[in-house]
Design a protein around this motif. Structure first.
Motif, PDB file in Angstrom:
ATOM      1  N   ARG A 151       0.779  -1.245   0.210  1.00  9.04           N
ATOM      2  CA  ARG A 151      -0.001  -0.041   0.006  1.00  9.04           C
ATOM      3  C   ARG A 151       0.944   1.205   0.156  1.00  9.04           C
ATOM      4  O   ARG A 151       0.701   2.284  -0.838  1.00  9.04           O
ATOM      5  N   ASP A 152       1.823   1.384   0.897  1.00 12.59           N
ATOM      6  CA  ASP A 152       2.362   2.570   1.045  1.00 12.59           C
ATOM      7  C   ASP A 152       3.555   2.769  -0.286  1.00 12.59           C
ATOM      8  O   ASP A 152       3.659   3.684  -0.791  1.00 12.59           O
ATOM      9  N   GLU A 153       3.850   1.691  -0.707  1.00 11.79           N
ATOM     10  CA  GLU A 153       4.880   1.809  -1.956  1.00 11.79           C
ATOM     11  C   GLU A 153       3.893   2.263  -3.264  1.00 11.79           C
ATOM     12  O   GLU A 153       4.262   3.137  -3.854  1.00 11.79           O
ATOM     13  N   ALA A 154       2.688   1.838  -3.261  1.00 11.95           N
ATOM     14  CA  ALA A 154       1.699   2.329  -4.350  1.00 11.95           C
ATOM     15  C   ALA A 154       1.325   3.842  -4.192  1.00 11.95           C
ATOM     16  O   ALA A 154       1.504   4.663  -5.115  1.00 11.95           O
ATOM     17  N   GLU A 163       0.737  11.564  -9.962  1.00  8.48           N
ATOM     18  CA  GLU A 163      -0.564  11.011 -10.258  1.00  8.48           C
ATOM     19  C   GLU A 163      -1.441  11.175  -8.894  1.00  8.48           C
ATOM     20  O   GLU A 163      -1.639  10.067  -8.153  1.00  8.48           O
ATOM     21  N   LYS A 164      -1.797  12.263  -8.528  1.00 10.20           N
ATOM     22  CA  LYS A 164      -2.407  12.564  -7.309  1.00 10.20           C
ATOM     23  C   LYS A 164      -3.653  11.787  -6.918  1.00 10.20           C
ATOM     24  O   LYS A 164      -4.002  11.415  -5.837  1.00 10.20           O
ATOM     25  N   TYR A 165      -4.343  11.829  -8.175  1.00  8.64           N
ATOM     26  CA  TYR A 165      -5.665  11.247  -7.996  1.00  8.64           C
ATOM     27  C   TYR A 165      -5.591   9.676  -7.552  1.00  8.64           C
ATOM     28  O   TYR A 165      -6.386   9.149  -7.018  1.00  8.64           O
ATOM     29  N   LYS A 166      -4.641   8.985  -8.230  1.00  7.50           N
ATOM     30  CA  LYS A 166      -4.594   7.404  -8.142  1.00  7.50           C
ATOM     31  C   LYS A 166      -4.085   7.340  -6.699  1.00  7.50           C
ATOM     32  O   LYS A 166      -4.396   6.420  -5.845  1.00  7.50           O
ATOM     33  N   ALA A 167      -3.142   8.520  -6.087  1.00  7.86           N
ATOM     34  CA  ALA A 167      -2.728   8.355  -4.817  1.00  7.86           C
ATOM     35  C   ALA A 167      -3.778   8.378  -3.840  1.00  7.86           C
ATOM     36  O   ALA A 167      -3.899   7.663  -2.822  1.00  7.86           O
ATOM     37  N   GLU A 168      -4.834   9.226  -4.196  1.00  6.25           N
ATOM     38  CA  GLU A 168      -6.125   9.526  -3.123  1.00  6.25           C
ATOM     39  C   GLU A 168      -6.787   8.255  -3.181  1.00  6.25           C
ATOM     40  O   GLU A 168      -7.456   8.054  -2.138  1.00  6.25           O
ATOM     41  N   ILE A 169      -7.031   7.696  -4.314  1.00  8.41           N
ATOM     42  CA  ILE A 169      -7.725   6.469  -4.504  1.00  8.41           C
ATOM     43  C   ILE A 169      -7.370   5.518  -3.747  1.00  8.41           C
ATOM     44  O   ILE A 169      -8.126   4.562  -2.759  1.00  8.41           O
ATOM     45  N   ILE A 170      -5.969   5.063  -3.566  1.00  7.22           N
ATOM     46  CA  ILE A 170      -5.337   4.147  -2.795  1.00  7.22           C
ATOM     47  C   ILE A 170      -5.543   4.636  -1.263  1.00  7.22           C
ATOM     48  O   ILE A 170      -5.821   3.577  -0.685  1.00  7.22           O
ATOM     49  N   PRO A 174      -9.556   0.133   1.477  1.00  2.00           N
ATOM     50  CA  PRO A 174      -9.526  -0.425   2.678  1.00  2.00           C
ATOM     51  C   PRO A 174      -7.869  -0.883   3.241  1.00  2.00           C
ATOM     52  O   PRO A 174      -7.288  -1.393   2.379  1.00  2.00           O
ATOM     53  N   ALA A 175      -7.588  -0.575   4.284  1.00  2.92           N
ATOM     54  CA  ALA A 175      -6.078  -0.844   4.649  1.00  2.92           C
ATOM     55  C   ALA A 175      -5.672  -2.048   4.648  1.00  2.92           C
ATOM     56  O   ALA A 175      -4.735  -2.404   4.369  1.00  2.92           O
ATOM     57  N   ASN A 176      -6.568  -3.191   4.779  1.00  5.25           N
ATOM     58  CA  ASN A 176      -6.025  -4.587   4.664  1.00  5.25           C
ATOM     59  C   ASN A 176      -6.019  -5.137   3.206  1.00  5.25           C
ATOM     60  O   ASN A 176      -6.074  -6.376   3.078  1.00  5.25           O
ATOM     61  N   GLY A 177      -6.561  -4.720   2.153  1.00  5.47           N
ATOM     62  CA  GLY A 177      -7.051  -5.042   1.124  1.00  5.47           C
ATOM     63  C   GLY A 177      -5.807  -5.030   0.128  1.00  5.47           C
ATOM     64  O   GLY A 177      -4.791  -4.096   0.297  1.00  5.47           O
TER      65      GLY A 177
END
Length: 663
Positions: A151-154, A163-170, A174-177
């Motif tokens: 997650r943090d890597e993505a 790509e701030k929008y993609k970062a916001e989506i991630i 859910p934290a465990n997904g």
């Protein structure tokens, strides 16, 4: 076939034909397809594993039911192809316009879209350039691979590349997904998948359609993005057919034809409410009369209920919690002559314009004591309802705020459900056939996530409705989760002249609202019982169905329904007297006729009335006057038929008879 009887943990894959292929270790869909045959391997797009669609190169680690998806599996194949087409479009955009951010790109009916963040919005002129690059990406046959990232890597990666929008989506996931990224050549995107094995599998049956503005996440407080819409199909023939349907749909647009035929109009000051002109209201009255005749034949009684009801009825029925935001609510105020203004009747008492008729019909049912012998009671109403639809969702007659339904509620005993369902399906079949829609599809819509009643009640209601549906002999499918909040329903989807599907009729089995509103009858055992209520409509709303009819017939409505059935057009002024006599005889025979005595050439008159979709033009000159004849010209034909006047009138009267046999 690969069988290893000596392995410790074999993977058994059961195919749709019931055969089983056994492998000695986890296996990909690609390996399975190759094991079955080279033809299937070449055609393979994805693999379905226990009902879920996976990428071909994803390993199947346990015994499973599997099938290989090819373009012949139309619905599933199209879903994957359109998803990939959106990705190919996004890759093309970022190659051509560096610095553009990609946001979201879901599938929609008949295609897909992708929203882009760019300082300079895209225009229609950009589409051809983007589409050309998309074909180049397909020709490059770029391999598509699935990767699972931390997650943090993505978040860090997409933030770093702007790509701030993609970062916001991630961040909002859910934290465990798992975070899955798909790599397409040198391009990559955040996505759940599944996808094709490579871009070359996409083919070339796609086209970019239009651009539009869209707020990030649909919120007007957020940044405005540019949305590019596209369509994608399994082959070029399907694409060509779709584009032809769009062209036909544009010609048949009921809003355009409504203006040409002077049927109705809409305006800003009455959002979502229709102004019916005399010609259009004639169509309305004919439709209402027709369906009323059919209801009377089927044993319905007609009622009329208030449009404004106390909010307590909607609270008791469950509609308040479900539909409150779509209801027009007003305070119950008592006029006050004093300067301080009106006074609320009761503390905070609210009234609501009804969005549907069911609670009002229950109030009629509750008047007096009902016996089991009184049931079924089939209670119909052409009820005017209001729903607070969003402005952007309104669309001519197809999506309105004020509507009139051919609504009815059947109050019956449980042992009458099957018979009443069969009767309704027969009624609906007759009506659709009469109106020119002999083909329709039936779906059984099951329990939604938010609903009234217990699971046990829903189990029983769904079983009863399916058993009744089986009794009708109609083929049917399922619409999981699409039932009403109070019970399962049957949806009836008809097909129009250009292949589009419209969901109009419905039958909803409701054991809940009668109980919530206190409806009961005295059973054979002398005790009180709650009736089952079947909510049902054949047309749905008259506004929408008339819109569908206009488009289905391209304005050339059947003679019984046409607002003006015939126009008498004299060739010369000397024939005006005879034309007026013909007109009078047509009117006396019940034909909705007009006479055109304008000082215009006959070709001009014929062209103008044809443009207005008048079905029959009776051309008369001095020869017709002397012989007591008329020359009949039908809409869409250049031929003319000369007939004796009385014979012509008799033929038109017979042809214009309403299908139910009542003029």
């Amino acid at each position: 076939m690969s069988e290893q009887s000596s392995v410790q943990n074999p993977v058994n894959l059961r195919l749709p034909d019931g055969s089983v292929r056994t492998f000695d270790k986890p296996v990909t869909g690609t390996t399975l397809a190759a094991d079955i045959g080279p033809g299937l391997l070449k055609a393979a797009l994805a693999v379905k594993v226990n009902g879920d669609v996976w990428d071909l190169d994803r390993e199947i680690e346990a015994d499973s039911d599997v099938s290989i998806i090819t373009k012949r599996d139309t619905e599933e194949a199209l879903d994957i192809l359109r998803h990939d087409c959106a990705h190919v479009m996004a890759e093309a955009v970022q190659e051509l316009f560096p610095g553009t951010q990609v946001t979201i790109g879901p599938n929609i009916q008949d295609g897909f879209f992708y929203d882009f963040a760019r300082d300079k919005p895209f225009t229609e002129e950009d589409l051809a350039v983007i589409e050309k690059r998309m074909h180049e990406i397909v020709a490059r046959d770029e391999k598509i691979t699935r990767e699972v990232w931390a997650r943090d890597e993505a978040i860090a990666h997409f933030t770093e590349i702007g790509e701030k929008y993609k970062a916001e989506i991630i961040t909002d996931l859910p934290a465990n997904g798992p975070i899955t990224v798909y790599r397409q050549g040198n391009w990559k995107d955040l996505c759940r998948g599944p996808h094709l094995p490579s871009t070359g599998k996409l083919g070339d049956a796609f086209k970019l359609m239009k651009v539009a503005g869209a707020y990030w996440r649909g919120d007007s407080k957020n940044a405005m993005l540019t949305r590019i819409y596209g369509t994608c199909w399994t082959d070029k023939k399907e694409l060509k057919d779709y584009l032809h349907r769009l062209e036909e749909a544009e010609k048949r647009d009921h809003r355009k034809l409504g203006r040409e035929m002077d049927l109705f109009h809409l305006q800003e000051e009455a959002q979502g409410s229709v102004f019916w002109h005399p010609q259009g209201y004639t169509v309305w009255l004919q439709m209402e009369k027709y369906i009323r005749n059919r209801l009377q034949e089927a044993g319905y009684v007609e009622v009329k209920t208030p449009q404004l009801l106390d909010s307590k009825f909607w609270e008791q029925s469950g509609h308040w919690a479900k539909f409150r935001e779509n209801m027009f609510v007003v305070p119950d105020e008592i006029p006050n002559t004093e300067e301080e203004g009106p006074i609320l009747s009761g503390e905070g008492k609210l009234m609501a314009l009804k969005p549907m008729n069911c609670p009002a019909h229950v109030q009629i049912f509750k008047q007096g004591i009902k016996s089991y012998r009184d049931l079924p009671i089939r209670m119909a109403e052409f009820g005017c309802c209001h729903r607070n639809e969003a402005h952007g969702a309104l669309h001519g007659l197809m999506r309105v705020r004020q509507m009139t339904q051919d609504d009815a509620h059947i109050f019956c005993r449980e042992d009458q459900i099957t018979e009443e369902t069969v009767n309704f399906c027969n009624l609906l079949s007759q009506v659709y056939n009469d109106l020119g829609f002999p083909e329709f599809k039936v779906l059984l819509a099951t329990r939604p996530e938010k609903r009234s009643g217990t699971d046990a009640e829903w189990d029983l209601a769904e079983k009863r409705l399916e058993d009744a549906l089986k009794e009708t002999g109609l083929d049917y499918g399922f619409a999981p989760g699409e039932g009403a909040f109070y019970g399962p329903k049957l949806e009836f989807h008809l097909n129009d002249a250009i292949g589009r599907t419209w969901q109009c009729g419905t039958l909803q089995l409701d054991p809940n609202i009668p109980k919530l509103l206190g409806a009961s009858y005295v059973g054979e055992d002398g005790n009180r019982h709650t009736p089952v209520m079947l909510h049902r409509a054949v047309l749905g709303t008259l506004e929408r169905f008339i819109g569908i009819m206009i488009e289905h017939y391209a304005g050339k409505l059947p003679l019984w329904l046409a607002p003006t059935q015939a126009v008498v057009a004299p060739i010369v002024s000397d024939a005006h007297g005879y034309a007026s006599d013909v007109h009078a005889k047509l009117k006396a025979a019940g034909i909705r006729a007009e006479v055109d005595l304008r000082n215009e050439k006959i070709n001009y008159k014929v062209r103008e009335h044809s443009h207005a979709k008048v079905p029959v033009i009776l051309v008369v000159g001095m020869r017709e006057a002397e012989d007591n004849k008329v020359s009949i010209r039908r809409l869409g034909s250049n031929d003319q038929t000369v007939m004796d006047l009385d014979e012509a009138i008799a033929a038109l009267v017979q042809e214009s008879t309403m299908p139910s046999g009542n003029a």
